[in-house]
Design an enzyme around this catalytic site. Structure first.
Site, short mmCIF file in Angstrom:
data_model
loop_
_atom_site.label_atom_id
_atom_site.label_comp_id
_atom_site.label_asym_id
_atom_site.label_seq_id
_atom_site.Cartn_x
_atom_site.Cartn_y
_atom_site.Cartn_z
CD GLU A 1 -3.01 -1.16 2.22
OE1 GLU A 1 -2.76 -0.59 3.29
OE2 GLU A 1 -4.09 -1.71 1.98
CE LYS B 1 -3.88 -6.53 7.71
NZ LYS B 1 -4.62 -5.48 6.99
NE ARG C 1 0.98 -5.27 9.47
CZ ARG C 1 0.07 -4.65 8.73
NH1 ARG C 1 0.43 -3.88 7.71
NH2 ARG C 1 -1.21 -4.81 8.98
CG ASP D 1 -7.60 -5.51 4.92
OD1 ASP D 1 -7.22 -5.71 6.09
OD2 ASP D 1 -7.70 -4.38 4.42
CD GLU E 1 -9.79 -1.40 8.01
OE1 GLU E 1 -8.91 -1.99 8.67
OE2 GLU E 1 -9.61 -0.97 6.86
C1 BDP Z 1 -6.17 -2.15 5.93
C2 BDP Z 1 -6.50 -0.78 6.39
C3 BDP Z 1 -5.36 0.18 6.27
C4 BDP Z 1 -4.12 -0.42 6.90
C5 BDP Z 1 -3.83 -1.74 6.23
C6 BDP Z 1 -2.69 -2.50 6.89
O1 BDP Z 1 -7.59 -0.32 5.63
O2 BDP Z 1 -5.73 1.37 6.89
O3 BDP Z 1 -3.03 0.42 6.77
O4 BDP Z 1 -4.93 -2.58 6.35
O5 BDP Z 1 -2.99 -3.42 7.62
O6 BDP Z 1 -7.09 -2.99 6.54
O7 BDP Z 1 -1.55 -2.19 6.64
#
Ligand code: BDP
Length: 711
Positions: free
Chosen positions: A324, A393, A357, A398, A426
């Site tokens: 991201e 995760k 991660r 997500d 979230e």
């Molecule tokens: C997503 C979120 C974002 C986080 C990202 C993460 O929308 O804000 O930065 O994961 O885990 O769920 O890095």
């Protein structure tokens, strides 16, 4: 003059009345509020068992134990508990290590203590002639602190203290909260106000809340905190910030909580390269953060030394890299192991760890986002230094309302995988919806990956037993902010509570944890406890039903992640909703079968085959793994379209029931909590209706079938 002072007094009183309702619980004290015991019989039995306490240790932690036990037992029992030396009095509670106390030495077995490590404890009663003792024994003061909180919990939940014989040690070694807190005090995906950390006041002013935070976490056995966002601002590593971090570490230390930091991989780079505009520039003076560059390696070594000089028990780094927009080693043609190992080498002299991660999903890796982390990381198994965790995760996408397990778990036997759960909601209604998450986490812990044959549950992978990890860890992205009640929604506290308790022992049941939490936080009235517990236990499934039933996922409002937006198609393709649901005239769902994206191929047999076959795939994952025809016959006998509508209806009905159930408790629970939750539930009902209407109406434009009525 007189009149003015009368007016002033009236204004002050009015202000006080508005802000400090004397009858209302504002939620600040969480589950450690120690309400006096209402059950007189129980109280009498406790009175016979404990009249004084002895805590012979002298550390800061020992002082905390003394204060906490006194405070807790005084309030619970409604009388004064005295602190004495450990060789006096009857009905004594003794808390100590073998070195600290002869009584502990006499009544505990060294061989048993040796199996308990630094955090485990023994809780037992001893009858010696007419002397009744309760002892809490451990190898360290922090172990004793955990044991003390356990004893308090037993009293708070009115448990039987006679003939105690309880030994406990955590199944997982690193039990962390991840804060997604920014340096400007905003919280990414936080819905309970601003960050707890007041960077402008630190290190000189220490908000008493830092101590209360540490207390609450220690009461659950949480032993680490990553205090800043994974989208890390490089400034956190500036000397001025490290002093602030050190001040927090000093507060947390006696509670057994170590500090960790999220770092930005570009930190060594000079700010000239754009610290604000992109996520690239850092705080150093280099022009690169290539992990193979000796200057970069040295920069991290120097930084590690600087940190450990200030914080000798610093835990280590959490890293989001090449994800991201965050920088990472791939920008220099290096892989995740190269990046992680460079940091690991800098931290190794001080026993620090790296949590790297696996939340990466570069589009080039595979057209199906669900497959990407596995494809990037599995080839790196065995290539990481021994002080590196790969942190993944629970699911492959997500934190959706429900996902199958991330297939990486079990597929990297040579690398300790750390599990990342999300406590903050979230994708589950933020701090507005009542969604008790323990049943979800239990579903993951119990998910059989078959990695080492049948029974290789996720729990056994992350506790290290299945694949013999040399270190084990779990993290929860926290829902805490500076709202007076910490989590925004009172019931959000239950998720914090359950996470901490499960991190210690994931075999505890969701029902037991709800029961404990309700008794400690709300009421000990058995009938009310049962009612609230039942409501909590079904709330996750209900949320799935009114948001994304049958394996649907990622159809929420863009960016905000709160309401529905199933028609969203205007962004990077794997951020759109249409990419995930794939509705068309034939059916609904993402085909991840062997003839589709073949994500099923990343699971072990027989899961792979089970998921691959539309007739054996569990219906809760059906639309996750298959593009299912609208008229596909479901187990209920209904066609898929009707079943989908049925699920959306059931979700709403459940919220209606929660509203009615809660209304029936008016007068039976604290009035302030009652009103707070009632208002939230009303909004949840409205939102559930919006999810239902938006999704059903939208999907109907594809199914072209009437919306069935189940009334
Ligand atoms: C997503 C979120 C974002 C986080 C990202 C993460 O929308 O804000 O930065 O994961 O885990 O769920 O890095």
């Amino acid at each position: 003059m007189k009149l003015r002072s009368i007016i002033f007094t009236l204004i002050t009183l009015a202000f006080f009345a508005c802000n400090h309702s004397p009858t209302g619980d504002d939620g600040y004290d969480l589950w450690i509020k120690y309400h006096s015991i209402a059950d007189q019989q129980k109280l009498a039995s406790y009175n016979n068992l404990i009249t004084s306490i002895a805590v012979p240790g002298t550390s800061a932690t020992s002082t905390i134990i003394k204060t906490e036990l006194q405070r807790g037992l005084n309030d619970l029992f409604g009388r004064e508990i005295t602190v004495v030396a450990d060789d006096t009095s009857d009905q004594l509670l003794v808390v100590g290590t073998q070195e600290q106390s002869d009584i502990i030495k006499q009544y505990t077995d060294k061989a048993v203590l040796d199996t308990l490590g630094s955090d485990g404890f023994i809780l037992k009663s001893v009858q010696n002639q007419n002397k009744h003792l309760i002892i809490i024994a451990a190898n360290t003061d922090v172990g004793l602190l955990y044991g003390s909180y356990h004893l308090l919990r037993l009293v708070q939940t009115n448990s039987n203290l006679a003939n105690l014989r309880f030994i406990s040690k955590p199944k997982i070694q690193y039990r962390l909260l991840d804060h997604w807190d920014n340096l400007d005090r905003t919280v990414e995906r936080g819905y309970a106000g601003r960050s707890l950390w007041k960077w402008d006041e630190l290190p000189n002013i220490l908000d008493p809340r830092y101590t209360d935070y540490a207390r609450a976490n220690a009461s659950l056995g949480i032993n680490g905190s990553v205090i800043n966002n994974v989208n890390a601002n490089p400034r956190i590593l500036l000397p001025e910030y490290l002093k602030k971090v050190a001040a927090l570490a000093d507060v947390f230390r006696p509670y057994g909580i170590r500090i960790f930091l999220s770092i930005n991989f570009s930190s060594p780079i000079s700010a000239e390269f754009g610290i604000e505009s992109s996520r690239r520039g850092g705080i150093g003076d280099l022009s690169t953060s290539d992990p193979s560059d000796p200057a970069v390696q040295q920069w991290w070594k120097d930084k590690a030394k600087e940190i450990y000089d200030l914080i000798p028990d610093f835990g280590g780094f959490l890293v989001k890299a090449n994800s991201e927009g965050m920088p990472g080693p791939q920008e220099y043609g290096k892989n995740h192991a190269d990046g992680a190992n460079m940091l690991a080498d800098a931290l190794a002299p001080y026993n620090g760890i790296v949590m790297w991660r696996a939340f990466v999903y570069t589009p080039d890796t595979d057209p199906d986002r669900a497959k990407r982390a596995y494809k990037e990381f599995v080839p790196l198994d065995g290539k990481f230094r021994s002080n590196v965790f790969v942190q993944a995760k629970n699911g492959p996408i997500d934190f959706q309302s429900r996902e199958p397990v991330q297939p990486l778990f079990g597929a990297m036997p040579k690398t300790p995988l750390m599990l990342e759960l999300q406590i903050t909601q979230e994708y589950l209604g933020h701090s507005t919806h009542l969604v008790y998450l323990a049943p979800m986490w239990k579903e993951y812990f119990e998910f059989d990956t078959y990695a080492e044959g049948e029974g290789t549950t996720l729990g056994k992978i992350i506790d290290g037993s299945a694949q013999r990890y040399h270190m084990t860890g779990i993290a929860g992205v926290t829902n805490i902010g500076d709202d007076r009640n910490w989590t925004g929604h009172f019931f959000g506290q239950a998720n914090w509570y359950a996470f901490g308790r499960l991190a210690w022992d994931y075999t505890l049941s969701a029902g037991q944890l709800a029961d404990e939490w309700i008794r400690m936080s709300l009421t000990s009235d058995n009938k009310v406890v049962e009612t609230v517990k039942t409501m909590m236990l079904g709330s996750w499934e209900a949320c799935i039903d009114y948001m994304t039933p049958l394996g649907l996922h990622h159809i929420m409002q863009e960016g905000f992640h709160y309401g529905p937006q199933p028609d969203f198609d205007d962004a990077r393709i794997d951020w759109t909703s249409v990419y995930y649901h794939r509705a068309d005239s034939i059916g609904l769902g993402f085909d991840r079968s062997s003839t589709g994206s073949d994500a099923v191929g990343q699971y072990f047999s027989p899961l792979r085959e089970q998921f691959d076959n539309i007739n054996t795939c569990p219906e809760k994952y059906l639309l996750w793994f298959h593009h299912v025809p609208w008229d596909f016959k479901m187990k209920s006998g209904r066609i898929m379209w009707d079943e989908l509508c049925y699920k959306y209806d059931s979700g709403i009905e459940y919220v209606d029931r929660m509203v009615a159930t809660w209304a029936s408790l008016n007068g039976k629970v604290d009035p302030a909590i009652y009103a707070h939750v009632a208002a939230k539930l009303k909004q949840q009902r409205t939102d559930a209706g919006i999810w239902h209407d938006t999704c059903v109406n939208y999907f109907q434009t594809f199914s072209k079938r009437p919306i069935p009525s189940f009334k």
